[in-house]
Write an enzyme that holds these catalytic residues in place. Structure first.
Site, PDB file in Angstrom:
ATOM      1  N   GLY A  21       0.795  -1.230   0.000  1.00  0.00           N
ATOM      2  CA  GLY A  21       0.000   0.000   0.000  1.00  0.00           C
ATOM      3  C   GLY A  21       0.824   1.276   0.000  1.00  0.00           C
ATOM      4  O   GLY A  21       0.314   2.345   0.335  1.00  0.00           O
ATOM      5  N   VAL A  22       2.098   1.226  -0.404  1.00  0.00           N
ATOM      6  CA  VAL A  22       2.944   2.431  -0.336  1.00  0.00           C
ATOM      7  C   VAL A  22       3.037   3.186  -1.655  1.00  0.00           C
ATOM      8  O   VAL A  22       3.556   4.301  -1.689  1.00  0.00           O
ATOM      9  CB  VAL A  22       4.382   2.091   0.143  1.00  0.00           C
ATOM     10  N   THR A  25       2.227   0.300  -7.209  1.00  0.00           N
ATOM     11  CA  THR A  25       1.431   0.241  -8.442  1.00  0.00           C
ATOM     12  C   THR A  25       1.382   1.602  -9.128  1.00  0.00           C
ATOM     13  O   THR A  25       1.513   1.701 -10.343  1.00  0.00           O
ATOM     14  CB  THR A  25       0.014  -0.266  -8.155  1.00  0.00           C
ATOM     15  N   LYS A  48       2.794  -8.141 -12.946  1.00  0.00           N
ATOM     16  CA  LYS A  48       2.681  -8.185 -11.480  1.00  0.00           C
ATOM     17  C   LYS A  48       3.174  -9.563 -11.110  1.00  0.00           C
ATOM     18  O   LYS A  48       2.644 -10.564 -11.614  1.00  0.00           O
ATOM     19  CB  LYS A  48       1.219  -7.967 -11.070  1.00  0.00           C
ATOM     20  N   THR A  52      -2.461 -11.135  -4.741  1.00  0.00           N
ATOM     21  CA  THR A  52      -3.480 -11.632  -3.807  1.00  0.00           C
ATOM     22  C   THR A  52      -4.465 -10.485  -3.609  1.00  0.00           C
ATOM     23  O   THR A  52      -4.076  -9.333  -3.503  1.00  0.00           O
ATOM     24  CB  THR A  52      -2.864 -12.025  -2.449  1.00  0.00           C
ATOM     25  N   GLY A 120       3.753  -6.364  -1.486  1.00  0.00           N
ATOM     26  CA  GLY A 120       4.159  -6.079  -0.108  1.00  0.00           C
ATOM     27  C   GLY A 120       5.505  -5.369  -0.060  1.00  0.00           C
ATOM     28  O   GLY A 120       5.773  -4.465  -0.855  1.00  0.00           O
ATOM     29  N   SER A 177       7.042   8.330  -2.577  1.00  0.00           N
ATOM     30  CA  SER A 177       5.658   8.334  -3.041  1.00  0.00           C
ATOM     31  C   SER A 177       4.764   9.070  -2.054  1.00  0.00           C
ATOM     32  O   SER A 177       4.739   8.745  -0.866  1.00  0.00           O
ATOM     33  CB  SER A 177       5.182   6.878  -3.180  1.00  0.00           C
ATOM     34  N   CYS A 178       4.047  10.074  -2.585  1.00  0.00           N
ATOM     35  CA  CYS A 178       3.190  10.907  -1.729  1.00  0.00           C
ATOM     36  C   CYS A 178       1.740  10.431  -1.830  1.00  0.00           C
ATOM     37  O   CYS A 178       1.058  10.712  -2.816  1.00  0.00           O
ATOM     38  CB  CYS A 178       3.277  12.373  -2.153  1.00  0.00           C
ATOM     39  N   PRO A 209       4.262  12.599  -6.974  1.00  0.00           N
ATOM     40  CA  PRO A 209       3.419  13.541  -6.230  1.00  0.00           C
ATOM     41  C   PRO A 209       2.061  12.926  -5.916  1.00  0.00           C
ATOM     42  O   PRO A 209       1.713  11.862  -6.456  1.00  0.00           O
ATOM     43  CB  PRO A 209       3.265  14.715  -7.205  1.00  0.00           C
TER      44      PRO A 209
HETATM   45  N1  LIG Z   1       1.068   9.169  -5.448  1.00  0.00           N
HETATM   46  C1  LIG Z   1      -0.135   8.851  -4.944  1.00  0.00           C
HETATM   47  N2  LIG Z   1      -1.148   9.754  -5.006  1.00  0.00           N
HETATM   48  C2  LIG Z   1      -2.363   9.473  -4.479  1.00  0.00           C
HETATM   49  N3  LIG Z   1      -2.670   8.319  -3.864  1.00  0.00           N
HETATM   50  C3  LIG Z   1      -1.695   7.402  -3.782  1.00  0.00           C
HETATM   51  C4  LIG Z   1      -0.393   7.599  -4.313  1.00  0.00           C
HETATM   52  N4  LIG Z   1       0.355   6.491  -4.059  1.00  0.00           N
HETATM   53  C5  LIG Z   1      -0.454   5.643  -3.399  1.00  0.00           C
HETATM   54  N5  LIG Z   1      -1.684   6.179  -3.239  1.00  0.00           N
HETATM   55  C6  LIG Z   1      -2.837   5.591  -2.550  1.00  0.00           C
HETATM   56  O1  LIG Z   1      -2.394   4.428  -1.874  1.00  0.00           O
HETATM   57  C7  LIG Z   1      -3.067   3.274  -2.419  1.00  0.00           C
HETATM   58  C8  LIG Z   1      -2.053   2.162  -2.536  1.00  0.00           C
HETATM   59  O2  LIG Z   1      -1.135   2.518  -3.547  1.00  0.00           O
HETATM   60  P1  LIG Z   1      -0.573   1.339  -4.456  1.00  0.00           P
HETATM   61  O3  LIG Z   1      -1.679   0.469  -4.887  1.00  0.00           O
HETATM   62  O4  LIG Z   1       0.309   1.933  -5.509  1.00  0.00           O
HETATM   63  O5  LIG Z   1       0.296   0.572  -3.351  1.00  0.00           O
HETATM   64  P2  LIG Z   1       1.116  -0.754  -3.560  1.00  0.00           P
HETATM   65  O6  LIG Z   1       2.402  -0.573  -2.872  1.00  0.00           O
HETATM   66  O7  LIG Z   1       1.131  -1.114  -5.000  1.00  0.00           O
HETATM   67  O8  LIG Z   1       0.220  -1.828  -2.768  1.00  0.00           O
HETATM   68  P3  LIG Z   1       0.228  -3.449  -2.928  1.00  0.00           P
HETATM   69  O9  LIG Z   1       1.222  -3.957  -1.925  1.00  0.00           O
HETATM   70  O10 LIG Z   1      -1.178  -3.774  -2.581  1.00  0.00           O
HETATM   71  O11 LIG Z   1       0.604  -3.771  -4.325  1.00  0.00           O
HETATM   72  C9  LIG Z   1      -3.600   3.714  -3.773  1.00  0.00           C
HETATM   73  O12 LIG Z   1      -4.755   2.968  -4.125  1.00  0.00           O
HETATM   74  C10 LIG Z   1      -3.931   5.165  -3.533  1.00  0.00           C
HETATM   75  O13 LIG Z   1      -5.186   5.270  -2.864  1.00  0.00           O
HETATM   76  C1  LIG Z   2      -2.893  -7.879  -0.319  1.00  0.00           C
HETATM   77  C2  LIG Z   2      -1.765  -6.932  -0.663  1.00  0.00           C
HETATM   78  N1  LIG Z   2      -2.262  -5.984  -1.652  1.00  0.00           N
HETATM   79  C3  LIG Z   2      -0.573  -7.695  -1.239  1.00  0.00           C
HETATM   80  C4  LIG Z   2      -0.050  -8.759  -0.274  1.00  0.00           C
HETATM   81  C5  LIG Z   2       0.688  -8.128   0.887  1.00  0.00           C
HETATM   82  C6  LIG Z   2       1.259  -9.229   1.768  1.00  0.00           C
HETATM   83  C7  LIG Z   2       2.116  -8.671   2.897  1.00  0.00           C
HETATM   84  C8  LIG Z   2       2.609  -9.784   3.772  1.00  0.00           C
HETATM   85  C9  LIG Z   2       3.552  -9.288   4.857  1.00  0.00           C
HETATM   86  O1  LIG Z   2       4.607  -8.716   4.495  1.00  0.00           O
HETATM   87  O2  LIG Z   2       3.225  -9.427   6.036  1.00  0.00           O
HETATM   88  N2  LIG Z   2      -0.959  -8.389  -2.440  1.00  0.00           N
HETATM   89  C10 LIG Z   2      -0.588  -7.926  -3.707  1.00  0.00           C
HETATM   90  O3  LIG Z   2       0.131  -6.889  -3.797  1.00  0.00           O
HETATM   91  O4  LIG Z   2      -0.974  -8.611  -4.699  1.00  0.00           O
HETATM   92 MG   LIG Z   3       0.446  -2.712  -5.993  1.00  0.00          MG
END
Ligand SMILES: Nc1ncnc2c1ncn2[C@@H]1O[C@H](COP(=O)(O)OP(=O)(O)OP(=O)(O)O)[C@@H](O)[C@H]1O
Ligand SMILES: C[C@H](N)[C@@H](CCCCCC(=O)O)NC(=O)O
Ligand SMILES: [Mg+2]
Length: 237
Positions: A21-22, A25, A48, A52, A120, A177-178, A209
Site C-alpha cells: 500500500g505504499v 502500483t 505483477k 493476492t 508487499g 511516493s506521496c 506527487p
Molecule cells: N502518489 C499517490 N497519489 C495518491 N494516492 C496514492 C499515491 N500512491 C499511493 N496512493 C494511494 O495508496 C493506495 C495504494 O497505492 P498502491 O496500490 O500503488 O500501493 P502498492 O504498494 O502497490 O500496494 P500493494 O502492496 O497492494 O501492491 C492507492 O490505491 C492510492 O489510494
Molecule cells: C494484499 C496486498 N495488496 C498484497 C499482499 C501483501 C502481503 C504482505 C505480507 C507481509 O509482508 O506481512 N498483495 C498484492 O500486492 O498482490
Molecule cells: Mg500494488
C-alpha cells in the site's frame, strides 16, 4: 570480418516497496506510462509478480491492455488479500514459482524491456520459504524501492535496504511516493532525500506527487510524473 554480437540487452526492472500500500502500483504505472509516451514504438512486458486480492492487475489491464504489442500479465492470482503462501493455502494450492519464472522469461524473450511489480515489501513471504528479496536476488533483477512519504519512512527504508544488501538484491535507487496531499509538502521532514541517500548509499530517483483518483488513471498524467525522474541512474531507461 569481425563478428560483433550485441549482448542480449535484456532490461528488467523490479519495483518493490517498504510495505504494502505504499505506491508500488502507482509508480509502476507511471514508469509504464512514460514508456508508452516516449518509447511507445518499443514493446514492453508489464507484469505483477503474483497477486493476492484485487486491484493491481485490474488497473494494469485497464490502463495498458489496449497496447496490443505489449504483454500485461499476472501469472498467479489468489483471492484472499494475504501473503501469497497463506492465500494459496486457503485455496488448497501451492505457489508455483516456475510459472512465474516462465512468464518472466517469455516476457524477456519477447520484449526488450520488462517492468515487474512485486508485492508487499522486500521482506514479504512469496512462498513458505522465500521472500520478495530472495526472488529479486535469485532472479538477479535490477530493483527500485518505493518509500512512502510519511513519518517513519526513513527507518523503514533503511531497514529494507539493509535486508536488500544482506540478500544481495541489485537495488538501484529509491522512489518517494506521496499518498496524501500533505505528504508533498513534508518530503524534507518525513523522507529527507539527502539523509536517505547518505544512509542507504542509493540515489533518490524521483518523487511521485499526490495524484487524484482520475490522475492515477490518466496515462498523460502518469507519464509526466516519471518525466521528472532522474532516469539516467537507471540503466533501464
Ligand atoms: N502518489 C499517490 N497519489 C495518491 N494516492 C496514492 C499515491 N500512491 C499511493 N496512493 C494511494 O495508496 C493506495 C495504494 O497505492 P498502491 O496500490 O500503488 O500501493 P502498492 O504498494 O502497490 O500496494 P500493494 O502492496 O497492494 O501492491 C492507492 O490505491 C492510492 O489510494
Ligand atoms: C494484499 C496486498 N495488496 C498484497 C499482499 C501483501 C502481503 C504482505 C505480507 C507481509 O509482508 O506481512 N498483495 C498484492 O500486492 O498482490
Ligand atoms: Mg500494488
Amino acid at each position: 570480418m569481425s563478428h560483433s554480437f550485441r549482448a542480449v540487452d535484456q532490461k528488467t526492472l523490479l519495483v518493490v516497496g517498504c510495505d504494502t500500500g505504499v505506491g508500488k502500483t502507482v509508480t509502476t504505472s507511471a514508469l509504464a506510462a512514460y514508456w508508452q509516451k516516449y518509447r511507445g514504438h518499443e514493446s514492453l512486458g508489464l507484469m505483477k509478480l503474483m497477486q493476492t486480492g484485487l486491484g493491481d492487475d485490474e488497473l494494469y489491464q485497464q490502463l495498458f491492455s489496449h497496447l496490443t504489442h505489449w504483454d500485461v500479465v499476472t501469472p498467479l492470482k489468489f483471492t484472499a488479500p494475504l501473503a501469497p503462501p497463506l492465500a494459496a493455502d486457503q485455496e488448497g494450492k501451492t505457489i508455483d514459482l516456475g510459472v512465474v519464472w516462465q512468464t518472466l522469461q517469455a516476457m524477456q524473450k519477447n520484449h526488450g524491456h520488462v517492468l515487474v511489480e512485486a508485492l508487499g515489501s522486500l521482506g514479504s513471504p512469496v512462498t513458505h520459504e522465500l521472500t520478495v528479496a530472495d526472488i529479486a536476488a535469485l532472479w538477479r533483477l535490477e530493483t527500485i524501492l518505493v518509500v512512502p512519504v510519511q513519518l517513519g519512512a526513513m527507518g523503514q527504508a533503511i531497514a529494507q535496504v539493509a535486508l536488500a544488501r544482506q540478500t544481495k538484491v541489485k537495488l538501484k535507487g529509491l522512489v518517494l511516493s506521496c499518498a496524501s496531499p500533505e505528504a508533498e509538502v513534508k518530503v524534507e521532514d518525513w523522507a529527507t532525500p539527502a539523509m536517505l541517500a547518505s544512509f542507504t548509499h542509493l540515489p533518490v530517483l524521483g518523487v511521485v506527487p499526490y495524484l487524484s483518483d482520475s490522475e492515477r488513471e490518466s496515462l498523460p498524467h502518469l507519464a509526466e510524473v516519471t518525466a521528472g525522474f532522474d532516469l539516467e541512474k537507471l540503466a533501464y531507461f
